[in-house]
Design an enzyme around this catalytic site. Structure first.
Site, PDB file in Angstrom:
ATOM      1  N   TYR A   1       0.828  -1.205   0.000  1.00  9.81           N
ATOM      2  CA  TYR A   1       0.000   0.000   0.000  1.00  9.81           C
ATOM      3  C   TYR A   1       0.867   1.262   0.000  1.00  9.81           C
ATOM      4  O   TYR A   1       0.470   2.292  -0.543  1.00  9.81           O
ATOM      5  CB  TYR A   1      -0.887   0.044   1.257  1.00  9.81           C
ATOM      6  CG  TYR A   1      -2.212  -0.652   1.133  1.00  9.81           C
ATOM      7  CD1 TYR A   1      -2.285  -2.014   0.893  1.00  9.81           C
ATOM      8  CD2 TYR A   1      -3.405   0.050   1.280  1.00  9.81           C
ATOM      9  CE1 TYR A   1      -3.504  -2.657   0.802  1.00  9.81           C
ATOM     10  CE2 TYR A   1      -4.629  -0.581   1.199  1.00  9.81           C
ATOM     11  CZ  TYR A   1      -4.668  -1.939   0.957  1.00  9.81           C
ATOM     12  OH  TYR A   1      -5.885  -2.563   0.867  1.00  9.81           O
TER      13      TYR A   1
ATOM     14  N   LYS B   1       2.553 -15.420   3.211  1.00 10.05           N
ATOM     15  CA  LYS B   1       2.827 -16.209   2.000  1.00 10.05           C
ATOM     16  C   LYS B   1       4.331 -16.510   2.018  1.00 10.05           C
ATOM     17  O   LYS B   1       5.082 -16.113   1.106  1.00 10.05           O
ATOM     18  CB  LYS B   1       2.389 -15.403   0.760  1.00 10.05           C
ATOM     19  CG  LYS B   1       2.389 -16.190  -0.539  1.00 10.05           C
ATOM     20  CD  LYS B   1       1.310 -17.262  -0.614  1.00 10.05           C
ATOM     21  CE  LYS B   1       1.477 -18.090  -1.881  1.00 10.05           C
ATOM     22  NZ  LYS B   1       0.585 -19.285  -1.895  1.00 10.05           N
TER      23      LYS B   1
ATOM     24  N   ASP C   1      -3.418 -18.427   1.332  1.00  5.37           N
ATOM     25  CA  ASP C   1      -4.397 -19.134   0.482  1.00  5.37           C
ATOM     26  C   ASP C   1      -5.174 -20.159   1.306  1.00  5.37           C
ATOM     27  O   ASP C   1      -6.399 -20.287   1.191  1.00  5.37           O
ATOM     28  CB  ASP C   1      -3.727 -19.762  -0.750  1.00  5.37           C
ATOM     29  CG  ASP C   1      -2.403 -20.439  -0.458  1.00  5.37           C
ATOM     30  OD1 ASP C   1      -1.942 -20.407   0.703  1.00  5.37           O
ATOM     31  OD2 ASP C   1      -1.808 -21.021  -1.396  1.00  5.37           O
TER      32      ASP C   1
ATOM     33  N   ASP D   1      -6.643  -6.722   4.397  1.00  4.00           N
ATOM     34  CA  ASP D   1      -7.737  -6.069   3.680  1.00  4.00           C
ATOM     35  C   ASP D   1      -8.649  -7.121   3.052  1.00  4.00           C
ATOM     36  O   ASP D   1      -9.865  -7.104   3.217  1.00  4.00           O
ATOM     37  CB  ASP D   1      -7.161  -5.146   2.593  1.00  4.00           C
ATOM     38  CG  ASP D   1      -8.258  -4.493   1.777  1.00  4.00           C
ATOM     39  OD1 ASP D   1      -9.220  -3.984   2.385  1.00  4.00           O
ATOM     40  OD2 ASP D   1      -8.162  -4.500   0.535  1.00  4.00           O
TER      41      ASP D   1
ATOM     42  N   ASP E   1     -12.724  -8.593   4.387  1.00  3.59           N
ATOM     43  CA  ASP E   1     -13.958  -8.587   3.584  1.00  3.59           C
ATOM     44  C   ASP E   1     -14.539  -9.996   3.542  1.00  3.59           C
ATOM     45  O   ASP E   1     -15.747 -10.186   3.647  1.00  3.59           O
ATOM     46  CB  ASP E   1     -13.676  -8.113   2.140  1.00  3.59           C
ATOM     47  CG  ASP E   1     -13.936  -6.613   1.965  1.00  3.59           C
ATOM     48  OD1 ASP E   1     -13.713  -5.866   2.938  1.00  3.59           O
ATOM     49  OD2 ASP E   1     -14.341  -6.212   0.859  1.00  3.59           O
TER      50      ASP E   1
HETATM   51  C1  IPM Z   1     -10.458  -0.869   3.926  1.00  2.00           C
HETATM   52  C2  IPM Z   1     -10.639  -0.319   2.534  1.00  2.00           C
HETATM   53  C3  IPM Z   1      -9.437   0.559   2.193  1.00  2.00           C
HETATM   54  C4  IPM Z   1      -8.198  -0.311   2.242  1.00  2.00           C
HETATM   55  C5  IPM Z   1      -9.575   1.272   0.834  1.00  2.00           C
HETATM   56  C6  IPM Z   1     -10.801   2.128   0.756  1.00  2.00           C
HETATM   57  C7  IPM Z   1      -8.338   2.088   0.530  1.00  2.00           C
HETATM   58  O1  IPM Z   1     -10.822  -1.343   1.620  1.00  2.00           O
HETATM   59  O2  IPM Z   1     -10.323  -0.074   4.868  1.00  2.00           O
HETATM   60  O3  IPM Z   1     -10.480  -2.093   4.079  1.00  2.00           O
HETATM   61  O4  IPM Z   1      -7.881  -1.014   1.283  1.00  2.00           O
HETATM   62  O5  IPM Z   1      -7.524  -0.275   3.279  1.00  2.00           O
HETATM   63 MG    MG Z   2     -11.039  -3.243   2.511  1.00  3.50          MG
END
Ligand code: IPM
Ligand code: MG
Length: 359
Positions: A141, A186, A219, A243, A247
């Site tokens: 990042y 990884k 993975d 990240d 999700d």
């Molecule tokens: C999160 C989001 C952010 C990230 C984006 C919006 C830059 O997906 O906070 O998880 O990737 O950190």
């Molecule tokens: Mg995110």
């Protein structure tokens, strides 16, 4: 002593959920007899529209002075032109970096009445209660970047110090929970992952010998998160893996709108935001689930203000709303964002510091 909180509504559903955070903080302040001052500032696409900068200088200055920051979400199709010089997300990345918020805590818990809201089989979800500690200011990042039509690069690098401090935080959290830490990487491919393993082994052996440590490739972790999610207690991992995996993990909680987060650094100041993002497709319709943001406010009281009693009051209020079906449509309810926020405020306990203060 007055508590200073900066609100950063941002884009999409950000303003709607942040409005509920503001009302909840106001109610909690009243009930618990706290002197809280709140101000709003621009970030993301809204800030680009107003100033050309996704993180204006005034916003950063206000956040530096604050005890805590609450952020809604940034981004949306209006600002997603790949050739644009500035993007909303840059504002979020910059504030994390500038405030030194290297540890991102993302708890994942499943409310029993939401077992059916998840696409996973209920028996797989039994006992899910995990905490992801995502490294937030390093890795690809923030590495050197090159961007062209023939070649592009996002350099992934980590230093020992960057790994040590986040692993230390995760070790402390694991010790206070069920005593198990899973480091996800990884290491069969990446040099950064091998450094992570080395440093994690050392930190855990010398400072947390009582915490069980295991390593897992990312993975495989992606698979176990949906096949055996209850096996995890605390996960620590680098920025990008964290990240992606969070999700994925949000599916366990029944709705992405449920997940809160706290971004912490060396001091007390923290940034609190739901993990769901700006959801432009439902913005402005009153459909957004505010619970992830309100649970982030609970984390704010716990981590930045050291008021666990207030945090528990908020968490219990959210839990009771869900038990009673007082929630937004993503959770099977019929309430709007504002109604769901009001339902939580109504359930804040009458007890607390204010009662103590009144004798
Ligand atoms: C999160 C989001 C952010 C990230 C984006 C919006 C830059 O997906 O906070 O998880 O990737 O950190
Ligand atoms: Mg995110």
């Amino acid at each position: 002593m007055s508590i200073h909180i900066v609100l950063l509504p941002g884009d999409g559903i950000g303003p709607e959920v942040t409005a509920e955070a503001e009302l909840l903080i106001g109610s909690a302040a009243e009930k618990y007899g706290l002197d809280v001052k709140m101000e709003s500032a621009l970030i993301g696409g809204a800030a680009i529209d107003a100033t050309g900068d996704p993180l204006p200088h005034e916003t950063l200055a206000a956040c530096r002075e604050a005890d805590a920051v609450v952020l809604g979400a940034v981004g949306g199709p209006r600002w997603s032109d790949p050739n644009a010089a500035v993007r909303p997300e840059q504002g979020l990345l910059k504030i994390r970096k500038e405030l030194g918020l290297y540890a991102n805590l993302r708890p994942v818990r499943l409310h029993p009445s939401l077992l059916d809201a998840s696409p996973l089989k209920p028996e797989r979800l039994e006992g899910v209660d995990l905490m992801v500690v995502r490294e937030l200011t390093g890795g690809s990042y923030f590495g050197e970047k090159q961007e062209g039509d023939e070649f592009a690069m996002d350099l992934c690098s980590y230093s020992r110090v960057e790994v040590e401090r986040v692993v230390r935080r995760a070790g402390g959290i694991a010790r206070a929970r069920r005593g198990k830490l899973t480091m996800i990487d990884k290491a069969n491919v990446m040099a950064t992952s091998r450094l992570w393993r080395k440093v994690t082994t050392q930190v855990m052996a010398s400072e947390f010998p009582d915490v069980e440590l295991e390593f897992m490739l990312v993975d495989a972790a992606a698979m176990f998160l949906v096949s055996h999610p209850a096996r995890f207690d605390v996960i620590v991992t680098e920025n990008m893996f964290g990240d992606i995996l969070t999700d994925e993990a949000s599916v366990l909680a029944g709705s992405m709108g449920m997940l809160p987060s706290a971004s912490l650094g060396a001091g007390r100041t923290g940034l609190y935001e739901p993990i769901h993002g700006s959801a432009p497709d439902i913005a402005g319709k009153g459909l957004a689930n505010p619970f992830g943001t309100l649970a982030s406010v609970a984390m704010l009281f716990e981590y930045s203000l050291d008021m666990k009693e207030v945090a528990d009051g908020i968490e219990n209020a959210i839990r009771d709303c869900i038990s009673d079906g007082e929630c937004t449509i993503d959770l099977g309810g019929v309430l709007t964002t504002a109604q769901a926020g009001a339902a939580v405020r109504k359930r804040l306990p009458e007890t607390g510091l204010s009662r103590a203060a009144n004798g």
